[in-house]
Design a protein around this motif. Sequence first.
Motif, PDB file in Angstrom:
ATOM      1  N   ARG A   1       0.855  -1.173   0.000  1.00  0.00           N
ATOM      2  CA  ARG A   1       0.000   0.000   0.000  1.00  0.00           C
ATOM      3  C   ARG A   1       0.894   1.225   0.000  1.00  0.00           C
ATOM      4  O   ARG A   1       1.857   1.322   0.739  1.00  0.00           O
ATOM      5  CB  ARG A   1      -0.895  -0.010   1.243  1.00  0.00           C
TER       6      ARG A   1
ATOM      7  N   LEU B   1      -3.386   7.482  10.998  1.00  0.00           N
ATOM      8  CA  LEU B   1      -3.559   6.431   9.990  1.00  0.00           C
ATOM      9  C   LEU B   1      -4.978   6.440   9.428  1.00  0.00           C
ATOM     10  O   LEU B   1      -5.177   6.257   8.224  1.00  0.00           O
ATOM     11  CB  LEU B   1      -3.225   5.076  10.609  1.00  0.00           C
TER      12      LEU B   1
ATOM     13  N   TYR C   1      -6.510   4.525   6.492  1.00  0.00           N
ATOM     14  CA  TYR C   1      -6.282   3.207   7.080  1.00  0.00           C
ATOM     15  C   TYR C   1      -6.931   3.132   8.460  1.00  0.00           C
ATOM     16  O   TYR C   1      -6.257   3.179   9.492  1.00  0.00           O
ATOM     17  CB  TYR C   1      -4.783   2.917   7.174  1.00  0.00           C
TER      18      TYR C   1
END
Length: 434
Positions: free
Chosen positions: A2, A252, A257
């Motif tokens: 990623r 994040l 994420y």
Amino acid sequence: MRRIAVLAPAIALAAALTTGALTTQAAAQGGGGGGGGSSRAVMFVGNNWDGTATVVDARTHAPIRTIDTIPDRRQRMAEILSRPDKLAFYLAIQVAIGEGHAQYTDDMFTTHDGRLLAVSRPSFADVVGIDLASGRIVWRFAMEGYRSDHMGVSPDGERLLVSDSTANKVHELDIRTGAKTGEFPSGDSPHENNYTRDGERVFHASIGRVYTPTDRPVLRQAYDTLKGERYFQIVRTDGLTVESRWDMGQELAEAGYPGMASAVRPMALAPDERFVYLQVSFFHGWIEFDTQAADLDGATGYDGEPSVGAVTRVVDLPRRTTEPRERYVLDSAHHGMAMNPAGTTLCAAGTMDGYAAIIDRETEEHRLVEVGEKPYWSTNGVYGDECWVSVSGTDQVVVIDYDTAETITTIDVGDHPQRVREGVVARDVLRAWR
């Protein structure tokens, strides 16, 4: 894999500056395996369950001596047995953190003259200064709480930081005397402490209650409450004030994420000290965090000023373990992160996966080195071209060449090696040992 953004720092300039600084530091300390200088460059390996430290020659990789880090064990145990609260925590450390063992040797740093070794001892909730020639304890600093943890030493070798796990603070000590000179606040279970090259800032992280059984964030609020407050922060050493503070789980989530842990584990600073390379609980991989990136949402930081700092990359490494995350050692999927002095290559310890990963910082390409069961730390060797990885499950240290990703040697050490730190030993001390 990623990826959010492509790295574009001025690596060449930083490499030249860092390599020069490293050479100057080694010369100042009298480092090197040859006959010159007043001290000899070594690596100290902390054998946590043994209560020892193995001293290894930094150039030849030959073990030189094993140091007893708990010569006062009888006295400390008498104190613990006389205090129900201390006994409760001593036993809790064995059960919840030490995998059935007491933790006697966590972190170590030498003075620049190579005559004293400072050691944090979690189960004894203290830091001691050990005279390297005699092996005697010359000073002891007791934690306010019930467990000591990671440390950090200033570039001039005079100030020592030690994380006080249950008091949620970090103490600053005079490394030569053990006298306290200051402190700064942290979250739950303060952990890593990394000085910048000029000694003016410290990059610090708290990891929260990694020993709790609530390892799946199904009910987010309950999960966060039980894990505690977990911060990544930058502290000014002048006055020990917190300059910046981030919740990495929130950062994040903002980067796309959600559901990742907030607990920052080991970290490595890039030569420019702007980019930080992090591991977080339960994640098999690494994260790049830009401490100077502008926050586009208009949020404010810890001090009320406009927030800066953002996650710029999240990169997976292979997951090999079949264990559920509830059985990860203290929530550590990976625990150990280093970067070569040139700032081009990362070395990550894949704790639950049994490998070390040598990673190209720019391209993200990696090469895996099989090291054995439960690698628990990675750090640079004295001369910058090697990564030293402690393998706690096999009681060894594996030395890896950064350029080739090949194993140079494997060194047998004591029971459950964890922290590995570079240091020096005075030449007259070495003669006394012989």
